[in-house]
Design a protein around this motif. Structure first.
Motif, PDB file in Angstrom:
ATOM      1  N   VAL A  39       1.319  -1.366  -0.028  1.00 23.32           N
ATOM      2  CA  VAL A  39       0.010  -0.148   0.078  1.00 23.32           C
ATOM      3  C   VAL A  39       0.540   1.111   0.232  1.00 23.32           C
ATOM      4  O   VAL A  39       0.773   2.262  -0.600  1.00 23.32           O
ATOM      5  CB  VAL A  39      -1.081   0.199   1.066  1.00 23.32           C
ATOM      6  N   THR A  40       2.256   1.393   0.800  1.00 22.88           N
ATOM      7  CA  THR A  40       2.510   2.520   1.301  1.00 22.88           C
ATOM      8  C   THR A  40       3.543   2.738  -0.616  1.00 22.88           C
ATOM      9  O   THR A  40       3.388   4.025  -0.667  1.00 22.88           O
ATOM     10  CB  THR A  40       3.778   2.332   1.802  1.00 22.88           C
ATOM     11  N   SER A  41       3.497   1.451  -1.178  1.00 28.47           N
ATOM     12  CA  SER A  41       3.931   1.682  -2.886  1.00 28.47           C
ATOM     13  C   SER A  41       3.717   2.324  -3.459  1.00 28.47           C
ATOM     14  O   SER A  41       3.739   3.261  -4.225  1.00 28.47           O
ATOM     15  CB  SER A  41       5.133   0.524  -2.768  1.00 28.47           C
ATOM     16  N   ILE A  42       2.090   2.453  -3.040  1.00 26.87           N
ATOM     17  CA  ILE A  42       1.309   3.070  -3.693  1.00 26.87           C
ATOM     18  C   ILE A  42       1.019   4.511  -3.682  1.00 26.87           C
ATOM     19  O   ILE A  42       1.247   5.311  -4.387  1.00 26.87           O
ATOM     20  CB  ILE A  42      -0.141   2.519  -4.116  1.00 26.87           C
ATOM     21  N   THR A  43       0.542   4.627  -1.928  1.00 26.29           N
ATOM     22  CA  THR A  43       0.501   6.050  -1.857  1.00 26.29           C
ATOM     23  C   THR A  43       1.794   7.055  -2.133  1.00 26.29           C
ATOM     24  O   THR A  43       1.260   7.933  -2.309  1.00 26.29           O
ATOM     25  CB  THR A  43      -0.143   5.758  -0.583  1.00 26.29           C
ATOM     26  N   GLU A  44       3.105   6.128  -2.060  1.00 27.61           N
ATOM     27  CA  GLU A  44       4.013   7.156  -2.146  1.00 27.61           C
ATOM     28  C   GLU A  44       4.757   6.682  -2.902  1.00 27.61           C
ATOM     29  O   GLU A  44       5.892   7.316  -3.725  1.00 27.61           O
ATOM     30  CB  GLU A  44       5.342   6.700  -1.284  1.00 27.61           C
ATOM     31  N   ASN A  45       4.245   6.283  -4.279  1.00 32.54           N
ATOM     32  CA  ASN A  45       4.839   6.011  -5.844  1.00 32.54           C
ATOM     33  C   ASN A  45       5.846   5.641  -5.450  1.00 32.54           C
ATOM     34  O   ASN A  45       7.277   6.442  -5.899  1.00 32.54           O
ATOM     35  CB  ASN A  45       4.093   7.676  -5.987  1.00 32.54           C
ATOM     36  N   THR A  46       7.087   4.645  -4.881  1.00 30.37           N
ATOM     37  CA  THR A  46       7.818   4.260  -4.556  1.00 30.37           C
ATOM     38  C   THR A  46       7.961   2.736  -5.459  1.00 30.37           C
ATOM     39  O   THR A  46       6.924   1.742  -5.277  1.00 30.37           O
ATOM     40  CB  THR A  46       8.932   3.732  -3.096  1.00 30.37           C
ATOM     41  N   ASN A  47       9.155   1.721  -5.120  1.00 31.84           N
ATOM     42  CA  ASN A  47       9.309   0.444  -6.188  1.00 31.84           C
ATOM     43  C   ASN A  47       8.597  -0.047  -5.157  1.00 31.84           C
ATOM     44  O   ASN A  47      10.038  -0.163  -3.856  1.00 31.84           O
ATOM     45  CB  ASN A  47      10.597   0.453  -6.581  1.00 31.84           C
ATOM     46  N   PRO A  48       8.291  -1.321  -5.363  1.00 31.74           N
ATOM     47  CA  PRO A  48       7.577  -1.832  -3.989  1.00 31.74           C
ATOM     48  C   PRO A  48       8.905  -3.052  -3.755  1.00 31.74           C
ATOM     49  O   PRO A  48      10.042  -3.270  -4.626  1.00 31.74           O
ATOM     50  CB  PRO A  48       7.110  -3.470  -4.219  1.00 31.74           C
ATOM     51  N   PRO A  49       9.031  -3.457  -2.400  1.00 36.50           N
ATOM     52  CA  PRO A  49      10.051  -4.010  -2.005  1.00 36.50           C
ATOM     53  C   PRO A  49      10.787  -5.542  -1.729  1.00 36.50           C
ATOM     54  O   PRO A  49      12.538  -5.652  -2.546  1.00 36.50           O
ATOM     55  CB  PRO A  49      10.162  -4.382  -0.886  1.00 36.50           C
ATOM     56  N   ILE A  50       9.752  -6.175  -3.097  1.00 35.93           N
ATOM     57  CA  ILE A  50       9.959  -7.032  -3.549  1.00 35.93           C
ATOM     58  C   ILE A  50       9.247  -7.171  -4.612  1.00 35.93           C
ATOM     59  O   ILE A  50       8.044  -7.226  -5.138  1.00 35.93           O
ATOM     60  CB  ILE A  50       9.688  -8.160  -2.834  1.00 35.93           C
ATOM     61  N   ASP A  51       9.915  -6.540  -5.961  1.00 35.31           N
ATOM     62  CA  ASP A  51       8.961  -6.546  -7.531  1.00 35.31           C
ATOM     63  C   ASP A  51       8.789  -7.471  -8.118  1.00 35.31           C
ATOM     64  O   ASP A  51       9.369  -8.958  -7.466  1.00 35.31           O
ATOM     65  CB  ASP A  51       9.584  -4.959  -8.471  1.00 35.31           C
ATOM     66  N   GLY A  52       8.415  -7.473  -9.127  1.00 32.12           N
ATOM     67  CA  GLY A  52       8.425  -8.562  -9.832  1.00 32.12           C
ATOM     68  C   GLY A  52      10.271  -9.247 -10.325  1.00 32.12           C
ATOM     69  O   GLY A  52       9.785 -10.418 -10.952  1.00 32.12           O
ATOM     70  N   GLU A  53      11.116  -8.498 -10.870  1.00 34.29           N
ATOM     71  CA  GLU A  53      12.585  -8.644 -11.341  1.00 34.29           C
ATOM     72  C   GLU A  53      12.700  -9.173  -9.607  1.00 34.29           C
ATOM     73  O   GLU A  53      12.965 -10.661 -10.100  1.00 34.29           O
ATOM     74  CB  GLU A  53      12.936  -7.907 -11.435  1.00 34.29           C
ATOM     75  N   ASP A  54      12.780  -8.994  -8.716  1.00 35.68           N
ATOM     76  CA  ASP A  54      13.200  -9.703  -7.206  1.00 35.68           C
ATOM     77  C   ASP A  54      12.612 -11.221  -7.204  1.00 35.68           C
ATOM     78  O   ASP A  54      13.209 -12.269  -6.935  1.00 35.68           O
ATOM     79  CB  ASP A  54      13.254  -8.912  -5.779  1.00 35.68           C
ATOM     80  N   GLY A  55      10.775 -11.167  -7.848  1.00 31.58           N
ATOM     81  CA  GLY A  55      10.473 -12.045  -7.272  1.00 31.58           C
ATOM     82  C   GLY A  55      10.768 -13.475  -8.219  1.00 31.58           C
ATOM     83  O   GLY A  55      10.722 -14.582  -8.262  1.00 31.58           O
ATOM     84  N   LYS A  56      10.610 -12.899  -9.209  1.00 31.90           N
ATOM     85  CA  LYS A  56      11.509 -14.083 -11.068  1.00 31.90           C
ATOM     86  C   LYS A  56      13.318 -14.579 -10.491  1.00 31.90           C
ATOM     87  O   LYS A  56      12.717 -15.849 -10.424  1.00 31.90           O
ATOM     88  CB  LYS A  56      11.871 -13.175 -12.079  1.00 31.90           C
ATOM     89  N   LYS A  57      13.493 -13.906  -9.813  1.00 29.13           N
ATOM     90  CA  LYS A  57      14.756 -14.216  -9.769  1.00 29.13           C
ATOM     91  C   LYS A  57      14.611 -15.243  -7.823  1.00 29.13           C
ATOM     92  O   LYS A  57      15.359 -16.179  -8.347  1.00 29.13           O
ATOM     93  CB  LYS A  57      16.002 -13.374  -8.912  1.00 29.13           C
TER      94      LYS A  57
END
Length: 340
Positions: free
Chosen positions: A303-321
């Protein structure tokens, strides 16, 4: 501030015991819609949280004006539903493992980038206090050179927690794709990447399906991992730890050994080569057995990444790795070769 309008797709145990509870605790979130093919589950969640119930996610995405969705579905649906939501203009929090293949994972990443939306994968182990403290100590050089590790995640199996019990999709390869390795092993792959701050370049996997009847997915696995800098260690994932859950990690370094969630009283113990021992009381890791995982911080960070327009701490690239570590382990088990 305008509330973030949320839909939860899939109303099984992970939605009921984590996503819905944690969204409800967020002051800037409105749970607008819920969806499940078992209509009774959707209705129950809708009544509890004042949302609209749907049986089909396509209808939900078409009819509701929502900002973000949680995808809490069987593994084989993670990618197609996440991509549909991203294409509909929604941010997505997807349960792990994010996909059933590298190709699917990349398609999810591409859809997020194309539509300018957040994609976060729900790897909650990074937010456990002992794990965050261990990363801090490692980054400060408290351990010196790191040599090795062992990490394990095992319990009696999803039948004790899944809404469908022994008939759960977790045991069906066409829906789950992978068993204990996808349920538990991918968490530890992500954790070790996070703690060490580097990638695993070589993986050997030993995978068995021996503990569960009427199941055609893995239920016991041990992997040997080697990082880019030469750190070697073992990762175990099991649905056969019937007496007590094990969610522990030990890291062996030049100057100290760290024991994470390995002691009943102290969530982190640092044993230094000079004889000093530091015991940290940081609060134990939450488990299903101890009443659920209702403060994982996953939803808060999303939710914070949405409200503050920041990159999520575990984004898709991280999840893929993290997914690739597990895929390499499965390939190793099949080919009897080291993969990476």
């Amino acid at each position: 501030m305008t509330a973030v309008r949320i839909a939860v797709i899939g109303c099984g145990s992970i939605a009921k015991h984590r996503h819905l509870i944690e969204y409800d605790l967020e002051p800037n979130v409105e749970i607008v819609a819920v969806c499940d093919i078992v209509e009774g589950r959707a209705r129950e969640a809708a009544e509890k949280y004042g949302a609209t119930a749907y049986a089909e996610y396509e209808t939900l995405l078409k009819q509701e004006k929502i900002d973000a969705v949680s995808v809490c579905l069987p593994n084989y649906l993670h990618a197609p539903v996440s991509i549909a939501a991203l294409e509909a203009g929604c941010h997505v929090l997807c349960e792990k493992p994010m996909a059933t293949s590298r190709e699917e994972a990349q398609q999810m990443i591409d859809a997020a980038n194309k539509n300018g939306k957040k994609l976060m994968i729900a790897h909650n182990q990074r937010f456990v206090p002992s794990h965050q403290k261990a990363r801090e100590l490692i980054e400060k050089g408290e351990l010196g050179k790191i040599y090795s590790f062992r990490t394990a995640f095992g319990h009696g199996g999803p039948e004790g927690w899944s809404v469908d019990g022994k008939d759960s999709w977790f045991f069906q390869k066409d829906k789950a794709f992978i068993g204990a390795m996808g349920d538990l092993g991918v968490h530890k792959a992500d954790l070790m990447r996070y703690l060490l701050g580097e990638e695993f370049t070589e993986v050997a996997g030993f995978v068995e399906s021996s503990a569960k009847e009427n199941s055609n997915v893995d239920d016991n696995a041990v992997c040997i991992l080697k990082s880019a800098s030469g750190v070697v260690g073992t990762l175990a994932a099991s649905w056969a730890y019937s007496s007590k859950e094990d969610n522990s990690t030990v890291i062996y370094g030049e100057k100290a050994t760290l024991r994470l969630e390995d002691d009943p009283n102290f969530s982190l113990i640092a044993q230094y080569t000079n004889g000093e021992v530091v015991k940290y009381e940081l609060g134990g890791i939450q488990t299903n057995d101890s009443g659920g995982q209702t403060t994982s911080q996953v939803i808060h960070h999303f939710v914070t990444s949405i409200t503050e327009n920041t990159n999520p701490p575990i984004d898709g690239e991280d999840g893929k790795k993290s997914l690739e570590v597990i895929l390499n382990a499965l390939e190793s088990a099949e080919t009897k070769r080291i993969c990476g």
